[in-house]
Design a protein around this motif. Structure first.
Motif, PDB file in Angstrom:
ATOM      1  N   ILE A  28      -0.763   6.500  -6.390  1.00  0.00           N
ATOM      2  CA  ILE A  28       0.232   5.619  -5.776  1.00  0.00           C
ATOM      3  C   ILE A  28       1.643   6.039  -6.183  1.00  0.00           C
ATOM      4  N   ALA A  29       1.823   6.347  -7.460  1.00  0.00           N
ATOM      5  CA  ALA A  29       3.145   6.735  -7.961  1.00  0.00           C
ATOM      6  C   ALA A  29       3.690   7.956  -7.227  1.00  0.00           C
ATOM      7  N   LYS A  30       2.806   8.822  -6.754  1.00  0.00           N
ATOM      8  CA  LYS A  30       3.237  10.040  -6.058  1.00  0.00           C
ATOM      9  C   LYS A  30       3.839   9.742  -4.686  1.00  0.00           C
ATOM     10  N   LEU A  44      -4.389   4.192   1.515  1.00  0.00           N
ATOM     11  CA  LEU A  44      -4.575   5.260   0.526  1.00  0.00           C
ATOM     12  C   LEU A  44      -5.548   4.819  -0.557  1.00  0.00           C
ATOM     13  N   VAL A  45      -5.369   3.599  -1.062  1.00  0.00           N
ATOM     14  CA  VAL A  45      -6.214   3.100  -2.154  1.00  0.00           C
ATOM     15  C   VAL A  45      -7.657   2.970  -1.703  1.00  0.00           C
ATOM     16  N   GLU A  46      -7.873   2.429  -0.526  1.00  0.00           N
ATOM     17  CA  GLU A  46      -9.257   2.252  -0.061  1.00  0.00           C
ATOM     18  C   GLU A  46      -9.972   3.599   0.074  1.00  0.00           C
ATOM     19  N   VAL A  47      -9.267   4.586   0.632  1.00  0.00           N
ATOM     20  CA  VAL A  47      -9.855   5.917   0.792  1.00  0.00           C
ATOM     21  C   VAL A  47     -10.088   6.569  -0.567  1.00  0.00           C
ATOM     22  N   TYR A  48      -9.108   6.433  -1.472  1.00  0.00           N
ATOM     23  CA  TYR A  48      -9.239   7.063  -2.781  1.00  0.00           C
ATOM     24  C   TYR A  48     -10.409   6.473  -3.555  1.00  0.00           C
ATOM     25  N   LEU A  49     -10.522   5.158  -3.574  1.00  0.00           N
ATOM     26  CA  LEU A  49     -11.621   4.537  -4.320  1.00  0.00           C
ATOM     27  C   LEU A  49     -12.971   4.948  -3.752  1.00  0.00           C
TER      28      LEU A  49
END
Length: 249
Positions: A28-30, A44-49
């Motif tokens: 997220i910081a990126k 992004l978070v849903e895909v990453y997890l």
């Protein structure tokens, strides 16, 4: 429900979820910058997890429809991700609960969007300092009130407000377990801390000194009553004989 002491093996399961969560915050910081939307961060978070074999535990929790809570500026907690682009000078808190194989970890972080004002910077630094003080007090033999008092004193000395309805909590197989961990209180009060307790500590502070808030009609979004900025930092940690061990970094 009684306070549930976790075994070393169970704490390691929570640490696995916490490691994924910490890595997710790094991703997220990126991407946080002016022009990005919190809806994009949610995707992004849903895909990453999913790529790590984990799920966002708050999605569907009591009807909450998103993978993250995204709280911008005067929204202090439980904000809905949206399509309005972040602007230079905003601060945004991303709060995530990760479920990995039935074990959960919870962490929130307030991010700067570009260069923020001096007052916003001060609030962010004070809130992070309050989290550090709470963690330092989370030692076997102390009590929950020692954590609460440590957070409270950092806020009081800085002249910022404490959002008193919002508190830390136990965590494990369930997102919220005993004990409650308020951000204000008296030393040597509350349940005794002992090895095996896993909790979140999460100071939520406002630039306005009252910390008063109101809920939006959606039943989730919480804003400062005076319109002042809010900040929120949170870690999941285990109480051990050797001291507090952060599980989300």
């Amino acid at each position: 429900m009684k306070i549930q002491l976790k075994s070393k093996e169970e704490i390691e399961r929570i640490r696995m979820a916490g490691a994924i969560l910490a890595d997710c915050h790094k991703e997220i910081a990126k991407v946080i910058k002016p022009g990005v939307t919190t809806a994009e961060i949610d995707r992004l978070v849903e895909v990453y997890l999913a790529s790590r074999g984990a799920t966002p535990a708050q999605k569907g929790y009591r009807g909450f429809p998103f993978a993250i809570c995204a709280s911008v500026n005067e929204v202090v907690c439980h904000g809905f991700p949206g399509t309005v682009p972040l602007q230079e000078g905003d601060i945004v808190t991303i709060d995530i609960v990760v479920n990995k194989s039935g074990w959960m970890a919870d962490s929130a972080w307030s991010y700067r969007v570009g260069k923020v004002s001096q007052e916003a910077e001060r609030l962010l630094q004070v809130t992070e300092k309050a989290l550090a003080a709470g963690i330092e007090a989370a030692r076997s033999g102390n009590r929950v009130g020692d954590i609460s008092y440590a957070v409270q004193e950092v806020a009081r000395k800085a002249g910022v407000g404490i959002v008193k309805p919002l508190i830390g909590h136990g965590i494990g197989r369930n997102m919220h377990e005993p004990p409650d961990v308020p951000n204000f209180g008296r030393p040597r009060s509350g349940p005794k801390l002992q090895p095996g307790i896993v909790i979140t500590i999460e100071p939520i502070l406002t630039l306005g000194d009252t910390g008063a808030v109101f809920w939006d009609q959606d039943g989730w979004t919480i804003r400062s009553a005076d319109g002042s900025l809010g900040a929120h930092y949170e870690h999941t940690l285990a109480i051990t004989e050797e001291g507090p061990v952060i599980l989300t970094c």
